[in-house]
Design a protein around this motif. Structure first.
Motif, PDB file in Angstrom:
ATOM      1  N   HIS A   1     -29.064-143.715 -38.521  1.00  0.00           N
ATOM      2  CA  HIS A   1     -27.902-142.977 -39.000  1.00  0.00           C
ATOM      3  C   HIS A   1     -27.453-143.649 -40.292  1.00  0.00           C
ATOM      4  O   HIS A   1     -27.722-144.834 -40.507  1.00  0.00           O
TER       5      HIS A   1
ATOM      6  N   ARG B   1     -21.530-137.611 -32.515  1.00  0.00           N
ATOM      7  CA  ARG B   1     -20.131-137.931 -32.198  1.00  0.00           C
ATOM      8  C   ARG B   1     -19.983-139.430 -31.988  1.00  0.00           C
ATOM      9  O   ARG B   1     -19.019-140.038 -32.449  1.00  0.00           O
TER      10      ARG B   1
ATOM     11  N   SER C   1     -19.917-141.074 -35.251  1.00  0.00           N
ATOM     12  CA  SER C   1     -18.638-140.845 -35.916  1.00  0.00           C
ATOM     13  C   SER C   1     -17.573-141.785 -35.349  1.00  0.00           C
ATOM     14  O   SER C   1     -16.794-142.374 -36.097  1.00  0.00           O
TER      15      SER C   1
ATOM     16  N   HIS D   1     -18.251-145.227 -36.581  1.00  0.00           N
ATOM     17  CA  HIS D   1     -17.805-145.377 -37.972  1.00  0.00           C
ATOM     18  C   HIS D   1     -16.290-145.581 -38.027  1.00  0.00           C
ATOM     19  O   HIS D   1     -15.804-146.433 -38.770  1.00  0.00           O
ATOM     20  N   ARG D   2     -15.536-144.808 -37.239  1.00  0.00           N
ATOM     21  CA  ARG D   2     -14.076-144.983 -37.220  1.00  0.00           C
ATOM     22  C   ARG D   2     -13.705-146.365 -36.694  1.00  0.00           C
ATOM     23  O   ARG D   2     -12.817-147.015 -37.231  1.00  0.00           O
TER      24      ARG D   2
END
Length: 117
Positions: free
Chosen positions: A4, A28, A31, A34-35
């Motif tokens: 990714h 997801r 994501s 990453h957050r």
């Protein structure tokens, strides 16, 4: 294995047309990862800011401590001078007392010669 863009390895799911497909759930997860990574960076930056502030405070305390130590040394030097002055005054008082005793003896002798006592 494909990665990714955030460095997370992508799972190999089925094959379609010879390429690897990535499921929506993994995207997801990436994501969320990453957050979380961003939150971790923010927390790290916040901790670094606090550490810098603590370091600045510590440097100020060290400067103040050096100043206080310098002042304390001056006070100790002053106290030593005062002790020396007190010792000198004690010596002066002893000399005056000795002179007074000598004059008292002389007065006693004079009174005896004149038969005043």
């Amino acid at each position: 294995r494909p990665l990714h863009p955030f460095g997370v390895p992508l799972p190999l799911w089925g094959r379609r047309g010879g390429s690897h497909e990535v499921c929506q759930e993994h995207l997801r997860f990436a994501s969320i990862w990453h957050r979380l990574w961003n939150v971790t960076d923010e927390a790290e930056n916040l901790i670094l800011e606090h550490l810098k502030r603590f370091q600045g405070g510590q440097e100020r305390i060290e400067r103040d401590l050096k100043e206080v130590n310098g002042r304390l040394s001056q006070v100790e030097i002053g106290m030593a001078a005062v002790r020396g002055d007190v010792a000198q005054l004690s010596g002066d008082v002893a000399r005056v007392q000795l002179a007074f005793d000598g004059m008292s003896e002389r007065i006693d002798r004079i009174e005896r010669r004149l038969e005043l006592a």
